[in-house]
Write a protein that holds these residues in place. Structure first.
Motif, short mmCIF file in Angstrom:
data_model
loop_
_atom_site.label_atom_id
_atom_site.label_comp_id
_atom_site.label_asym_id
_atom_site.label_seq_id
_atom_site.Cartn_x
_atom_site.Cartn_y
_atom_site.Cartn_z
N ARG A 541 43.15 51.77 48.33
CA ARG A 541 42.24 50.69 48.82
C ARG A 541 41.38 49.40 47.91
N MET A 542 39.81 50.74 48.20
CA MET A 542 39.22 49.98 47.69
C MET A 542 38.91 50.72 45.83
N ARG A 543 39.69 52.05 45.39
CA ARG A 543 39.84 51.81 44.05
C ARG A 543 40.86 50.51 43.38
N GLU A 544 41.98 50.46 43.66
CA GLU A 544 43.14 48.81 43.94
C GLU A 544 42.26 47.80 43.28
N GLN A 545 41.32 47.33 44.20
CA GLN A 545 40.29 46.18 44.62
C GLN A 545 39.78 46.63 43.39
N GLU A 546 38.52 47.75 43.22
CA GLU A 546 37.73 47.46 42.26
C GLU A 546 38.50 47.20 40.70
N ALA A 547 39.62 47.95 40.52
CA ALA A 547 40.27 48.12 39.58
C ALA A 547 40.79 46.08 39.19
N VAL A 548 41.49 46.25 40.13
CA VAL A 548 41.70 44.38 39.67
C VAL A 548 40.31 43.51 39.50
N GLU A 549 38.77 43.97 40.36
CA GLU A 549 37.70 43.34 39.58
C GLU A 549 37.10 43.81 38.42
N ARG A 550 37.50 44.98 37.65
CA ARG A 550 37.08 45.29 35.81
C ARG A 550 37.67 44.35 35.60
N ALA A 551 38.93 44.78 35.72
CA ALA A 551 40.32 44.05 34.50
C ALA A 551 40.09 42.38 34.36
N THR A 552 39.75 42.10 35.54
CA THR A 552 39.60 40.90 35.73
C THR A 552 37.75 39.74 35.21
N ARG A 553 36.70 41.14 34.89
CA ARG A 553 35.82 40.75 34.79
C ARG A 553 36.05 41.30 32.90
N ASP A 554 36.26 42.80 32.58
CA ASP A 554 36.69 42.51 31.30
C ASP A 554 37.77 41.49 30.26
N LYS A 555 38.75 41.00 30.75
CA LYS A 555 39.33 39.58 30.71
C LYS A 555 38.55 38.70 30.07
N ALA A 556 37.93 38.44 31.11
CA ALA A 556 36.76 36.91 30.97
C ALA A 556 35.58 37.27 30.41
N ASP A 557 35.15 38.76 29.91
CA ASP A 557 34.40 39.05 28.50
C ASP A 557 34.57 38.66 26.94
N ILE A 558 35.71 39.53 27.25
CA ILE A 558 36.37 38.56 26.30
C ILE A 558 37.55 38.11 25.46
N ALA A 559 37.39 36.80 26.60
CA ALA A 559 38.13 35.63 26.41
C ALA A 559 36.92 34.51 25.45
N ASP A 560 35.52 35.02 26.09
CA ASP A 560 34.24 34.81 26.19
C ASP A 560 34.17 35.16 24.76
N GLY A 561 34.91 36.22 23.77
CA GLY A 561 34.10 36.84 22.56
C GLY A 561 32.75 38.05 22.73
N ARG A 562 33.16 38.27 23.83
CA ARG A 562 31.90 39.40 24.55
C ARG A 562 32.98 40.58 25.08
N ARG A 563 32.92 41.21 23.17
CA ARG A 563 33.64 42.46 23.43
C ARG A 563 33.02 43.76 23.08
N MET A 564 32.23 43.70 22.48
CA MET A 564 30.52 44.58 22.60
C MET A 564 30.61 45.21 24.10
N ARG A 565 30.18 43.71 25.04
CA ARG A 565 30.02 44.50 26.75
C ARG A 565 31.05 45.06 27.22
N VAL A 566 32.22 44.67 27.82
CA VAL A 566 33.30 45.53 26.81
C VAL A 566 33.54 46.86 27.19
#
Length: 576
Positions: A541-566
């Motif tokens: 459960r913890m790994r699934e939750q962390e995977a969702v959080e990472r995906a959400t954070r990466d998607k937000a950074d890509i939308a803001d143009g911060r691909r290098m950070r991702v």
């Protein structure tokens, strides 16, 4: 048990690391505090109900794992090993002990990431094997101390002060740091370790450049110290003797597992810290030994005096800098060595006080040492550690070199016994895990190639112990050097006797006084829930939750143009 474990996990994961009490009646507590005597307020309101604080951040634990193990041993006993057996034998010895320590840290990291408790391997010994083993490991580890080496290394800096005066100068400020808060220990150790890491890397670079003849006006020795039979001297017995010096140098590799008990996110921080063990061993120990062996001949007087005289004159690292033309930097180097001494003292106080706390909480030490103040500091345990550290004063009676030699043998053999036992505990832990039908996915960190590393740890421990015994038996006191080694034989067997007596004594205590007839903890009754980071199924459960959080954070950074950070974050996850 599982519900209790889950509740504890949720409180750890939501903890801000500041240890703030979650109590609405703060006014009443303030009034009670005002009425408390001054001496009790100074000690923080000692009460057995208080717990240590999970206030150390991931960077603290990582740096403790990287540089916290670089103690005084690598600066002093490295030269002793080379003078005894030659650079080739010493290099091989440090590499073998490095492999041994790698197996210990990885095996211990698997258990500490899942059950991050203050007592670490001593608690694991009691829970997974037998209470007698936990008692033996805890008290043997508590007795290990590096304070004498601290006094010896500072003796070179300014001989106008005696060893006990230097020890006092070191002990008092470190003791005060320990009294404040575990976060202060973590931060101080972070910077101490950082300075040591930078200095060791700089030393390796300068030493290799000097050896290759890259310093103008200071021709380097090249490979001459490894030629004409100089790499391996003294035969197998001399080679076996170097194991004790190697164990003394590596002392502290298990510290990260003890600190896990006060880490804010142990299920993340411990795996990240132990994964870097292999590279830490190669860079900070093997390359350091290679550099010293290339630059200083095994017959050099500085190494001989460091190994056998009653006063250790200088660190081989300082000698290399001087011969490379950095003579004016000798005191700067010793100033950096001071941080290693402070770090070793700091870690010694922390580890010994926490181990004594764990023993007291387990009923294996006087109850008073289980008291913890409101800041999470085990004050009585620290006070006893302070008292025992005054053994440094003995160096002024028999001579620093004699006590130093005895202590590196006692701590070396103690490390061998403790670390070898950790391999057996790891095998027992996995056996209990299988017997209770647990899923390996619930482990925050799984050691690679299981059971290879614990078995290697056990085999190397037995082989090194046999080699040490052989060396002690065949050594003949034909000169002053060998007579000093004869004292080492006694120190070796005293360490083994202390280990065996502790185990047998506690077993008899359980059998006679407590009336217990079952010695080993049955596999199906091994406690795998208390203090665990999560209950059964929590890892998935913890790994699934962390995977969702990472995906959400990466998607937000890509939308803001911060691909290098991702991209950087993905590389970091892959490297970890």
């Amino acid at each position: 048990m599982a519900a209790l474990s889950t509740a504890r996990t949720q409180s750890w994961l939501s903890d801000d690391g500041k240890g703030a009490p979650h109590d609405s009646d703060t006014l009443e507590k303030g009034a009670q505090a005002a009425a408390t005597p001054v001496w009790r307020r100074v000690l923080g309101g000692m009460h057995e109900g208080h717990e240590t604080k999970r206030a150390m951040k991931s960077r603290h634990l990582t740096m403790i794992a990287i540089g916290g193990t670089i103690g005084t041993g690598i600066f002093l006993s490295a030269g002793s090993a080379i003078s005894l057996a030659g650079p080739g034998s010493s290099l091989l010895s440090y590499f073998a002990v490095g492999v041994f320590c790698y197996g210990v840290v990885i095996s211990l990291g698997e258990m500490a990431a899942y059950i991050p408790v203050t007592g670490s391997f001593a608690s694991f010994g009691s829970r997974f094997f037998s209470p007698a083993l936990g008692f033996t490991l805890g008290w043997n580890y508590w007795l290990q101390c590096e304070l004498t080496a601290a006094a010896v290394i500072l003796q070179y800096w300014d001989s106008r002060l005696t060893a006990w005066q230097y020890a006092l100068i070191l002990i008092v400020p470190i003791f005060i740091i320990q009294l404040i808060h575990v976060r202060v220990y973590g931060e101080s150790e972070y910077w101490f370790a950082m300075i040591k890491v930078v200095m060791i890397v700089f030393f390796i670079c300068v030493g290799l450049i000097y050896d290759w003849g890259g310093v103008r006006g200071h021709p380097g020795p090249g490979l001459t110290n490894f030629r004409d039979g100089q790499a391996f001297v003294g035969g197998f017995s001399a080679f076996a003797q170097t194991f004790v010096y190697a164990f003394y140098s590596y002392g502290g590799v298990e510290l990260v597992s003890i600190a896990a008990g006060e880490s804010a996110s142990p299920h993340k921080a411990v795996p990240r810290a132990v994964k870097a063990t292999f590279f830490r061993i190669i860079i900070f120990y093997v390359l350091t030994m290679l550099t010293i062996g290339l630059c200083i001949n095994y017959q050099d007087e500085t190494l001989l005096s460091a190994a056998y005289d009653s006063n250790v004159a200088a660190s081989p690292i300082t000698v290399v800098f001087q011969r490379a033309g950095f003579g004016a930097a000798a005191h700067v180097v010793n100033a950096v060595l001071l941080t290693a001494v402070l770090s070793a003292t700091n870690s010694c106080f922390y580890a010994s006080s926490r181990m004594l706390l764990a023993l007291a909480r387990a009923g294996q030490a006087p109850r008073i040492f289980g008291w913890v103040n409101s800041r999470g500091v085990p004050v009585p345990s620290l006070m006893l550690s302070l008292a025992v550290s005054c053994i440094t004063f003995l160096t002024t009676i028999w001579g620093e070199g004699v006590i130093f030699t005895w202590l590196i043998n006692l701590t070396g053999i103690s490390s061998l016994l403790v670390w070898g036992t950790i391999g057996a505990i790891s095998l027992r832990f996995r056996a209990a895990w299988r017997a209770q039908g647990r899923d390996l996915e619930d482990l925050p960190y799984r050691q690679p190639l299981f059971p290879v590393l614990p078995i290697i740890t056990l085999v190397l421990a037995i082989a090194m112990f046999v080699a040490q015994g052989y060396a002690s038996a065949v050594e003949t006191p034909f000169d002053a050097k060998a007579r000093l080694l004869a004292f080492n034989v006694i120190a070796v067997y005293i360490g083994v006797a202390a280990y065996v007596l502790c185990y047998i004594g506690y077993t008899l205590y359980e059998w006679v006084w407590l009336g217990k007839r079952s010695h080993m903890v049955p596999l199906k009754e091994v406690d795998l829930d208390t203090d665990a980071v999560w209950g059964p199924g929590g890892g998935v459960r913890m790994r699934e939750q962390e995977a969702v959080e990472r995906a959400t954070r990466d998607k937000a950074d890509i939308a803001d143009g911060r691909r290098m950070r991702v991209w950087v974050r993905q590389v970091g996850r892959y490297a970890a």
